[in-house]
Each structure stands twice: as structure tokens, then as C-alpha cells.
Design an enzyme around this catalytic site. Structure first.
Site, mmCIF file in Angstrom:
data_model
loop_
_atom_site.group_PDB
_atom_site.id
_atom_site.type_symbol
_atom_site.label_atom_id
_atom_site.label_comp_id
_atom_site.label_asym_id
_atom_site.label_seq_id
_atom_site.Cartn_x
_atom_site.Cartn_y
_atom_site.Cartn_z
ATOM 1 N N GLU A 262 24.257 34.971 -23.395
ATOM 2 C CA GLU A 262 23.258 35.638 -22.562
ATOM 3 C C GLU A 262 22.355 34.698 -21.778
ATOM 4 O O GLU A 262 21.159 34.914 -21.669
ATOM 5 C CB GLU A 262 22.406 36.562 -23.458
ATOM 6 C CG GLU A 262 23.249 37.612 -24.148
ATOM 7 C CD GLU A 262 22.440 38.503 -25.073
ATOM 8 O OE1 GLU A 262 22.649 39.711 -25.030
ATOM 9 O OE2 GLU A 262 21.608 37.977 -25.817
HETATM 10 C C1 NGO Z 1 25.165 36.948 -29.831
HETATM 11 C C2 NGO Z 1 24.150 37.985 -29.488
HETATM 12 N N1 NGO Z 1 23.141 37.819 -28.652
HETATM 13 C C3 NGO Z 1 22.317 39.010 -28.698
HETATM 14 C C4 NGO Z 1 23.342 40.047 -29.206
HETATM 15 O O1 NGO Z 1 24.174 39.233 -30.071
HETATM 16 O O2 NGO Z 1 22.780 41.183 -29.875
HETATM 17 C C5 NGO Z 1 21.755 40.922 -30.823
HETATM 18 C C6 NGO Z 1 21.226 42.261 -31.362
HETATM 19 O O3 NGO Z 1 22.268 43.035 -31.912
HETATM 20 C C7 NGO Z 1 20.609 40.116 -30.186
HETATM 21 O O4 NGO Z 1 19.577 39.913 -31.141
HETATM 22 C C8 NGO Z 1 21.179 38.786 -29.710
HETATM 23 O O5 NGO Z 1 20.134 37.999 -29.108
#
Ligand code: NGO
Length: 496
Positions: free
Chosen positions: A308
Site C-alpha cells: 500500500e
Molecule cells: C498487508 C496489509 N496491509 C493492510 C491490509 O493488510 O489490511 C490490514 C487490515 O486488515 C491493514 O491493517 C494493513 O495495513
């Protein structure tokens, strides 16, 4: 309560041969006999620690020269290569119990099984009057996958060392062997880096919703890795890069992209923060941080996140990742990262942690063809921050609702199309803590779904059967209650 049967173990063992004529009952005179090797003796100490409180028995440990002649609990290191690096054999006979393995890790997994073959009240921390009888017969066992883990996000909410040690106890109960600590994120930086003091003097004081922050000193982190190591569990530290870096950027704003002024953030959005990949200082920062964390981490893995970083795209992203991967290699560690790392060039031994929900992922499959292996953490089966049902008071639902069956009914070997089973290193159950603020809430989210993930990582596929699993798991409710753990009484499980 119904007597425990030899096959009631979770994860399901590879082979169970009951012998109803061979039950063995512990007594106040029972001794623990162990091979003389120090790491075998450590397992004997662990076993005694597990059994002494509820039985009230002394359970003295002796290093008998011929433990196989003993008539008590014998832990024996033997050269049985067929059991592999984590396998064990457990025999219950009318004159005693014998656990044999080629390694101390195997003995350690064997005592987890032994613990489950005793009545549930063995989990009591105070003496209980009971017949400590073990069902007779033999178990031969070894894991299907080498990597079986859970992740605790200590960045969104901070959890002190004692809470982490208790989580480790839950992991080893189900033969998991990796703990991934998500140490850094937008809301807080949780591990001291002596060459970058502002990461904790400035970046560690916040958490989601204004909760108190916190961080691990080098001594704290050492306590965690040592406690884990004694239990044959490897710690995998994650420094999430280049995204999820707001806390670091409030400490070192010179690393922030042009024109941005990072301020402390206690919300739960994702994807807005990133290190400037065009700034040479970014890589000095990455090297300072990864170098210290690597030096304090006995295990082979450094997790560099990679998820992300929405503003860092294409060549800017793969360029950053490839430089970060080289830095990890320079410190003698192997890269783990979320599967977003896939487009970047392979680095020796690289492992991608897959958190997708739809099994079709050609980019990841291509990275596997270039040498990557996978840890499976599908969001819609293994993300234990997901609500059990719509009325679960905490947790998320972006990947759907996950009760026990959804956590159990999938196959890590075939979950991602075009990825061969031999490229799958294992499984990991992440627990993100935006809405998880206490050890009790951690335990509520982990149990009863963690044993489901643990069974997928350990047991032969041939044993995979929901009806049998839910029945076996039902017997573990009283064990958690005896251990003082509040768990989710899922309606899917026929609790006694
Ligand atoms: C790998 C990943 N990046 C995000 C995603 O998982 O969802 C999570 C919540 O479910 C969140 O906390 C995290 O920052």
C-alpha cells in the site's frame, strides 16, 4: 468430561495408533527422564513447567543413561532421519510415556501433544485433584509445511513484552514456529534503533485513537526473541517500507517527499505515507534501521513490508524494493515482504506473503517462476482481524466475515493458481490491531481460529475434514477455560 482420546490432538497428527490397553496414569512419583544434551534438557524443563502447577507433582528431571528403560516420561533424542527436523514419535504404554525425536524442536512439539492428551484441567495454574491418565497407543507426527506462523500488529496498538510472551505461548500450543511482529506503521514506531533515536523519542508516543504508544528497547526485543527461541519459534520482524511510514516521517521529516510535513496520525486510513524513493538519505535510513534490527534478530528473515505505498508506483517502487532487498542481503538476512513486492527483481531466497482474496494472481505466479516462495495469508481465510460474524464487537470486515469453518476450509498448496505446491513455504495468520486494544481481545480473535490455521500448516492434507476437526476442537474449549482464556464460542463448534 469424556476421557481424552489419542486422536483428539490439534493439529491432527500424521499417524495415530490407539491401544486402549496401554493407558498410563501419572503419579506423584513420576519422573521426567531426558537425554543428556542441553537443548533436550530445556524441553524437559518446559514440560515440567507445564505439568507441575495442575498436578502438584514434583516431576523431577533426571538424565538417565538409558532412558528407554525408564518407566516414566522419557524425552529421547534419537537419530531417526525419517522424522525430519520437527517430527517426533510419542508412545504411551502402561509403564510410561516416551517421546523420541531427532531434534529438540521435535521433542518440543511432542510435549505439546502430550499436554493435549491429559485431561483439560492440566491447564490449571493451581493444583487440581484428577486422574492424570493418558490414552494408550502411538503417534508418529511431522509437519506438512516448514513455515507456520501468526502476526501481531504492535504498531496500531502497542502490546508490552509480557503480552507478546503470552501470545507466543498460544502459538507453541498449536505447533506454530514463527511469530511475525509488525513493528512499524503510520500510527507508531515500536522498536528502538540506536542510530536513529527520534524513531522512538518522537515516533513511538502515539497509537490508534490516541491510545498510549510504546516501544521495545533492545533488551525488550531480546527478551522476546529469547523466549521465542526457547520454544523453537522464530521471530520475523517487519519494518514496513516504503509505505506505512508516517510515524518514521514525523521523526525524520527530511525523508518526506517534497512539500509534505508529516504530523502524528492516530486514524486508521492506509496508503497515504511513503519515504521519498528519489532521496539518497532514504537508503541510509533503511540501512541504519535494517542493520540494527538484523543484528538483533537470530532468525533468517527480515520482513520489509511493501504494501500500500500507493504514491510510489512502477519503476520508482521496484527500484526502491530492489535496493531494500540488496540491503537485507548485505546484512545476511532473507527478504520476506507482502506480495506487492512481486514485480521487483528476485533476491536469493525471497518469500512473498500473499494476502489476496481471489486466487488468481499472475504477478505473484510470475515472481514464483522467478524463484520466490509463498507464505499464504489469504485475507478471506487467515486474516484474524476479520469479524467472526457481523455482530463481533471488534475487527474488520473488508475481506468478509471469518468464523472457524472459513479459517479451516481452504488448502495453502492450491490457493493461488499457477503456483506449484512446492513453492508454498507455509501459512501465517495476521492479526491487525486497529480495533484490538488488549490481550483479552487478542485471545478472543485468535481462539478458536488460530488452531484451524495451525492445522492447515501442520497436518497431512489427507486428515483435512471439517466434521472431524470441529469435534476435536470442541474438546479444546475447556482447556482454554482452564487456562483462563476468553475465546469466541463459535456456534459452528459443538462445545461440551
Ligand atoms: C498487508 C496489509 N496491509 C493492510 C491490509 O493488510 O489490511 C490490514 C487490515 O486488515 C491493514 O491493517 C494493513 O495495513
Amino acid at each position: 468430561p469424556a476421557p481424552v482420546r489419542l486422536g483428539d490432538v490439534v493439529p491432527a497428527p500424521e499417524q495415530v495408533r490407539p491401544d486402549p490397553r496401554a493407558d498410563f496414569t501419572l503419579s506423584a512419583d513420576t519422573t521426567v527422564r531426558v537425554s543428556p544434551e542441553p537443548d533436550a534438557r530445556a524441553v524437559a524443563e518446559r514440560l515440567a513447567d507445564l505439568l507441575r502447577p495442575a498436578t502438584g507433582y514434583r516431576l523431577p528431571i533426571t538424565e538417565a543413561q538409558h532412558p528407554e528403560l525408564a518407566d516414566d516420561i522419557a524425552l529421547v533424542l534419537v537419530q531417526q532421519p525419517d522424522l525430519g527436523p520437527e517430527g517426533y514419535r510419542l508412545d504411551v504404554t502402561p509403564t510410561g510415556v516416551r517421546i523420541s525425536a531427532a531434534t529438540a524442536a521435535g521433542l518440543h512439539h511432542g510435549i505439546q501433544t502430550l499436554r493435549q492428551l491429559l485431561p483439560a484441567t492440566i491447564e490449571s495454574s493451581t493444583p487440581v485433584r484428577a486422574a492424570w491418565t493418558l490414552p494408550g497407543g502411538s503417534i508418529t507426527d511431522r509437519p506438512r509445511f516448514p513455515y507456520r506462523g501468526a502476526m501481531l500488529d504492535v504498531a496500531r496498538h502497542f502490546f508490552g513484552v509480557d503480552d507478546v510472551l503470552r501470545v507466543i505461548d498460544h502459538l507453541t500450543r498449536y505447533k506454530l514456529n514463527h511469530l511475525h511482529l509488525h513493528l512499524t506503521d503510520d500510527q507508531g514506531w515500536r522498536i528502538a534503533v540506536e542510530s536513529r533515536p527520534r524513531l522512538t523519542t518522537i515516533g513511538a508516543h502515539t497509537a490508534v485513537g490516541g491510545s498510549p504508544g510504546g516501544w521495545y528497547t533492545p533488551a525488550d526485543y531480546q527478551r522476546i526473541v529469547a523466549y521465542a527461541g526457547e520454544r523453537h519459534l522464530t521471530v520475523v520482524p517487519e519494518i514496513d517500507l516504503p509505505g506505512h511510514t508516517n510515524a518514521a516521517l514525523t521523526a525524520y521529516p527530511e525523508l518526506a517527499p517534497e512539500g509534505t510535513t508529516p504530523v502524528p496520525y492516530t486514524g486508521t486510513d492506509v496508503g497515504f505515507s511513503y519515504l521519498d524513493p528519489t532521496n539518497a538519505q532514504t537508503y541510509e535510513f533503511v540501512a541504519d534501521v535494517l542493520g540494527e534490527v538484523a543484528a538483533r534478530t537470530p532468525g533468517p528473515f527480515l520482513h520489509i513490508g511493501g504494501d500500500e505505498a500507493f504514491a510510489v508506483k512502477g519503476a520508482a517502487y521496484t527500484g526502491f524494493v530492489e535496493r531494500a532487498q540488496r540491503i537485507v542481503a548485505e546484512f545476511g538476512k532473507t527478504v520476506v515482504g507482502w506480495h506487492q513486492l512481486a514485480p521487483a527483481a528476485h533476491s536469493e531466497g525471497r518469500v512473498l506473503q500473499w494476502w489476496g482474496t481471489d486466487g488468481v494472481d499472475p504477478t505473484t505466479a510470475d515472481a514464483v517462476r522467478r524463484g520466490a516462495r509463498l507464505i499464504l495469508s489469504p485475507g478471506n481465510h487467515a486474516y484474524l482481524d476479520m469479524k467472526y460474524t457481523s455482530d463481533t464487537p471488534i475487527g474488520h470486515d473488508w475481506a468478509g466475515l471469518i468464523d472457524v469453518r472459513r479459517a479451516y476450509d481452504w488448502d495453502p498448496a492450491t490457493r493461488v493458481t499457477e503456483v506449484p505446491a512446492e513453492a508454498v513455504l507455509g501459512v501465517e495468520a495476521p492479526l491487525w490491531t486497529e480495533s484490538v486494544t488488549s490481550l483479552a481481545e487478542i485471545e478472543f480473535m485468535l481462539l478458536p481460529r488460530l488452531p484451524a490455521i495451525a492445522e492447515l500448516g501442520w497436518s497431512p492434507r489427507a486428515t483435512h475434514d471439517w466434521a472431524a476437526f470441529r469435534t476435536r476442537l470442541a474438546g479444546h474449549g475447556p482447556r482454554w477455560t482452564a487456562a483462563g482464556i476468553a475465546f469466541h464460542r463459535s456456534p459452528e463448534i459443538p462445545w461440551p
